[in-house]
Design an enzyme around this catalytic site. Structure first.
Site, mmCIF file in Angstrom:
data_model
loop_
_atom_site.group_PDB
_atom_site.id
_atom_site.type_symbol
_atom_site.label_atom_id
_atom_site.label_comp_id
_atom_site.label_asym_id
_atom_site.label_seq_id
_atom_site.Cartn_x
_atom_site.Cartn_y
_atom_site.Cartn_z
ATOM 1 N N TRP A 141 0.863 -1.188 0.000
ATOM 2 C CA TRP A 141 0.000 0.000 0.000
ATOM 3 C C TRP A 141 0.894 1.231 0.000
ATOM 4 O O TRP A 141 1.803 1.361 0.824
ATOM 5 C CB TRP A 141 -0.887 -0.051 1.243
ATOM 6 C CG TRP A 141 -1.826 1.094 1.427
ATOM 7 C CD1 TRP A 141 -2.627 1.666 0.489
ATOM 8 C CD2 TRP A 141 -2.089 1.786 2.660
ATOM 9 N NE1 TRP A 141 -3.369 2.682 1.058
ATOM 10 C CE2 TRP A 141 -3.062 2.775 2.385
ATOM 11 C CE3 TRP A 141 -1.598 1.663 3.964
ATOM 12 C CZ2 TRP A 141 -3.554 3.637 3.360
ATOM 13 C CZ3 TRP A 141 -2.082 2.506 4.939
ATOM 14 C CH2 TRP A 141 -3.053 3.485 4.641
ATOM 15 N N ASP A 222 -0.763 -5.452 9.236
ATOM 16 C CA ASP A 222 -1.794 -4.534 8.773
ATOM 17 C C ASP A 222 -2.991 -5.384 8.349
ATOM 18 O O ASP A 222 -2.911 -6.144 7.380
ATOM 19 C CB ASP A 222 -1.280 -3.696 7.598
ATOM 20 C CG ASP A 222 -2.200 -2.523 7.275
ATOM 21 O OD1 ASP A 222 -3.318 -2.474 7.826
ATOM 22 O OD2 ASP A 222 -1.810 -1.658 6.468
ATOM 23 N N LYS A 258 -13.363 -1.290 5.114
ATOM 24 C CA LYS A 258 -13.800 -2.186 4.041
ATOM 25 C C LYS A 258 -14.873 -3.164 4.519
ATOM 26 O O LYS A 258 -15.926 -3.290 3.897
ATOM 27 C CB LYS A 258 -12.600 -2.977 3.499
ATOM 28 C CG LYS A 258 -11.394 -2.133 3.066
ATOM 29 C CD LYS A 258 -11.697 -1.263 1.875
ATOM 30 C CE LYS A 258 -10.438 -0.663 1.258
ATOM 31 N NZ LYS A 258 -9.666 0.211 2.135
#
Length: 413
Positions: A141, A222, A258
């Site tokens: 990311w 993460d 999400k």
């Protein structure tokens, strides 16, 4: 005023480049082509390309609106306690030893980005480094590359994605773990690797844990897609729980953007696993100091929504169904894209990676020139590295996308 002294006019401040994803979205919005497709955005869309408010979130919102005890007072510095406790149980499992022994320090954060930042800031100040550096997967990311240097931690990368196989560069990954200085910090994606969609197998995760333990490395997890990847909350937490079971030192950055569709509410948490309850108390005291200096108190609304969902048996069951709806649609799009490319269009190359990858994103394997052609000639917006958001595909546009991808691969676009 003296001739030698002038007020600051900020004339030396350079213009920063725009964020690549937001720039892509702006270009998509400005495009008037009737068949335009946005495959850059990292947010779920339904089959009509619309944002989807989860039914369970609507229900939780209604409950909050009609609760006369809800006010707008400050939350504690470390967040809504019933939210952070439930969030920890979600990622570690309610029967986890670290939960039972009260060895997890949990702090509410400004979504996953805030969790990454607070975790990085904590490590910067308190981790006993051999070499102050964090190892990020290549690729990762993009914001990871900004977050760590911002708190004084230099960044290096480790091999992760193999463009030849469009899969995991596992031997090179293991070598990087072995060759890094002892007690190094490795950032790992808990599931649904962003941006590749390529995850290690359980056997590979075991081998990664072996080297992490052997070298005394620290795992900076993460976890942005628990449940969203496979549709199964338990399955998507497996890597984190296995590392905890094996006593790999770690922390977890958690986001509900999400999997609950709460992108704009910024609901996240940082969980640091400590060796003892007493150590967890000390860690929380320092995280509280850091959070106080930056945000004073986290926002309440999103945390209250998630807390209601996680702590109600009925709402939790409904949330799991909503997660399956989102993950299932994305999996269906993977299968249909693979079918179109391999069976109907007979597109050159092997496209099995489309169904082997997992989560919102997929690395198509095409290069920058082909990606640029899709943007400029087909009005299909994707990043230059060939990453697409599977959530941007639907029954209305997938055939158009597949046909244009086929042309790009053949050099006919």
């Amino acid at each position: 005023m003296s001739d030698t002294v002038s007020a600051e006019r900020w004339e030396a401040v350079p213009l920063a480049p725009p964020d690549s994803i937001f720039k892509l979205t702006a270009a998509y919005k400005a495009d008037t082509h009737p068949n335009k497709v946005n495959l850059g955005v990292g947010a779920y869309r339904d089959d009509d390309s619309k944002p989807w408010v989860l039914p369970v979130v609507k229900k939780a919102t209604e409950i909050l609106l009609n609760d006369p005890t809800v006010d707008h007072e400050y939350l504690p510095i470390t967040g809504l306690p019933e939210y952070t406790a439930a969030a920890a149980r979600l990622v570690f499992g309610k029967d986890s030893a670290v939960i039972q022994e009260e060895r997890v320090t949990s702090v509410q954060t400004i979504s996953g980005t805030g969790a990454n930042h607070l975790g990085a800031l904590f490590l910067s100040k308190f981790y006993r480094w051999n070499e102050k550096r964090v190892y990020l997967s290549d690729p990762t990311w993009v914001n990871h590359h900004a977050i760590f240097p911002q708190v004084g931690i230099p960044v290096s990368t480790y091999p992760y994605y193999d463009p030849q196989t469009i899969g995991l560069a596992f031997p090179a990954f293991i070598e990087a773990l072995k060759n890094a200085p002892a007690r190094s910090v490795f950032l790992l994606h808990a599931c649904a690797h962003n941006p590749t969609g390529v995850d290690p197998t359980r056997e590979q995760w075991g081998a990664i844990a072996d080297v992490m333990l052997e070298k005394g490395h620290f795992a900076f997890f993460d976890s942005a897609y628990q449940g969203f990847a496979s549709g199964d909350l338990e399955n998507d937490a497996w890597a984190v729980r296995e590392f905890v079971r094996r006593n790999v030192p770690l922390l977890v950055c958690q986001s509900f953007a999400k999997n609950a569709g709460l992108y704009g509410e910024r609901v996240g948490a940082l969980h640091v696993v400590a060796p003892s309850k007493e150590a967890a108390t000390r860690i929380k005291s320092q995280l509280s100091v850091l959070a106080r200096a930056e945000i004073s108190n986290p926002p309440a609304h999103g945390a209250r929504l998630v807390s209601l969902i996680l702590n109600s048996e009925e709402l939790f069951a409904e949330w799991k169904r909503d997660i399956k709806t989102m993950a299932g649609r994305i999996i269906d799009m993977r299968k249909e894209l693979h079918r179109l490319l391999t069976e109907e269009l007979k597109t050159p190359g092997n496209w099995d990676h489309i169904v082997n990858q997992i989560g919102m994103f997929s690395f198509t394997g095409i290069g920058p020139a082909q990606s640029q052609a899709l943007v400029e000639k087909a009005h299909i917006y994707l990043t230059s590295n060939g990453r697409i958001s599977m959530a941007g595909l639907n029954s209305h546009n997938i055939r158009y996308f597949a046909s244009q991808l086929d042309k790009a691969v053949r050099g006919e676009l």
